[in-house]
Design an enzyme around this catalytic site. Sequence first.
Site, PDB file in Angstrom:
ATOM      1  N   TRP A  42     -97.080 -56.136   3.945  1.00 29.93           N
ATOM      2  CA  TRP A  42     -96.181 -55.544   2.957  1.00 29.93           C
ATOM      3  C   TRP A  42     -96.923 -55.023   1.741  1.00 29.93           C
ATOM      4  O   TRP A  42     -96.545 -54.005   1.157  1.00 29.93           O
ATOM      5  CB  TRP A  42     -95.054 -56.509   2.561  1.00 29.93           C
ATOM      6  CG  TRP A  42     -94.015 -56.595   3.635  1.00 29.93           C
ATOM      7  CD1 TRP A  42     -93.694 -57.692   4.379  1.00 29.93           C
ATOM      8  CD2 TRP A  42     -93.171 -55.524   4.114  1.00 29.93           C
ATOM      9  NE1 TRP A  42     -92.704 -57.365   5.289  1.00 29.93           N
ATOM     10  CE2 TRP A  42     -92.369 -56.054   5.151  1.00 29.93           C
ATOM     11  CE3 TRP A  42     -93.020 -54.180   3.790  1.00 29.93           C
ATOM     12  CZ2 TRP A  42     -91.429 -55.284   5.846  1.00 29.93           C
ATOM     13  CZ3 TRP A  42     -92.091 -53.410   4.474  1.00 29.93           C
ATOM     14  CH2 TRP A  42     -91.307 -53.961   5.495  1.00 29.93           C
ATOM     15  N   ASP A 111     -93.383 -58.091  -5.492  1.00 34.62           N
ATOM     16  CA  ASP A 111     -92.419 -57.880  -4.415  1.00 34.62           C
ATOM     17  C   ASP A 111     -92.048 -59.273  -3.889  1.00 34.62           C
ATOM     18  O   ASP A 111     -92.788 -59.871  -3.125  1.00 34.62           O
ATOM     19  CB  ASP A 111     -93.048 -57.033  -3.309  1.00 34.62           C
ATOM     20  CG  ASP A 111     -92.140 -56.912  -2.079  1.00 34.62           C
ATOM     21  OD1 ASP A 111     -91.019 -57.464  -2.091  1.00 34.62           O
ATOM     22  OD2 ASP A 111     -92.575 -56.257  -1.102  1.00 34.62           O
ATOM     23  N   LYS A 135     -83.123 -61.018   2.817  1.00 35.37           N
ATOM     24  CA  LYS A 135     -83.683 -62.323   3.195  1.00 35.37           C
ATOM     25  C   LYS A 135     -82.886 -63.461   2.536  1.00 35.37           C
ATOM     26  O   LYS A 135     -82.300 -64.266   3.239  1.00 35.37           O
ATOM     27  CB  LYS A 135     -85.167 -62.407   2.841  1.00 35.37           C
ATOM     28  CG  LYS A 135     -86.088 -61.736   3.862  1.00 35.37           C
ATOM     29  CD  LYS A 135     -86.262 -60.273   3.653  1.00 35.37           C
ATOM     30  CE  LYS A 135     -87.193 -59.634   4.673  1.00 35.37           C
ATOM     31  NZ  LYS A 135     -87.815 -58.415   4.153  1.00 35.37           N
TER      32      LYS A 135
END
Length: 301
Positions: A42, A111, A135
């Site tokens: 990511w 993030d 999530k």
Amino acid sequence: MSIPKNYRVLFMQGGASLQFSAVPLNLAKQHFRAGYFNTGYWSQKAMAEAKTYVDVVELANSAASGFKSFPQMLQPIDEQMDYIHCTPNETIGGVELYDWPDTFSIPLVADMSSTILSRPFDVSRFGVIYAGAQKNIGPAGLAIVIVREDLLAGSEVDADIPKLLNYQALANANSMLNTPPTFAIYLANLVFDWLIEQGGVSAIEKMNLLKASILYDAIEESTLVNNDIEPGLRSRMNVPFFFHDTDLQNDYLKQAEENGLLNLNGHRSAGGCRASIYNAMPLEGVEALVQNLKEFEKNHV
Ligand SMILES: *Cc1c(COP(=O)(O)O)cnc(C)c1O
């Protein structure tokens, strides 16, 4: 989350991925240069997108260990950086980083898509925290952005930023510049209520620690599977495990599914297996997985 008063919480669209662009567009005003910690999948996605707008400096990476340990500094932080970006939980690699080097007066951007609300954070360490909702918050598509107020200043006059990505404009309009994703926000609110009923972030942290520890213990005890992330950096949310005998993996996944244990295959870029045990996964779900792993092992050793 104990968010200090000098922060604004924005509800945005486009998931976490649109923030890969929104962050450089809003924060790179002076040097058009930003530092990134490359800790895996990511953070690399974030870096690739940011390159469109800023000079991306790879400050550190953990490539030498296959992204399984803390990143090693490649160059020092310097004052010519508009912000520094990190990914506290690498969702696919299963690496969670609990501390970051001092960035001095340079805003640290995180993030937190796969770790927000899983444990307390000192929000004041960060200039911007962003997270895709899917999530620990609610439906995909919604993103939560927590911005320190002094970083908003003036960006509304910046015509280079699409208005819907403009933090200042969104803050001024209470995140309602256009029709917000009302259903996603409504569901997020129900999840926030549920989390408060559980006792809030510090209570859910205890549950998450328990869930993660029984699963990692089972992996450690297993002769069939392993997890080779540096022990202090093992993610509480995403637990990858790999079969020594890769031929066994498909048999395992097949019988797991027959037993109601779904979505245990690893991300397509990583292979192996992965159990994502976000806030919504009850302890019973993790216990069922541990039980199932043990039974599979009994029948296959
Ligand atoms: C899931 C995830 C993303 C991507 O989120 P989208 O909402 O699909 O854009 C980005 N970063 C991390 C750390 C993630 O876990």
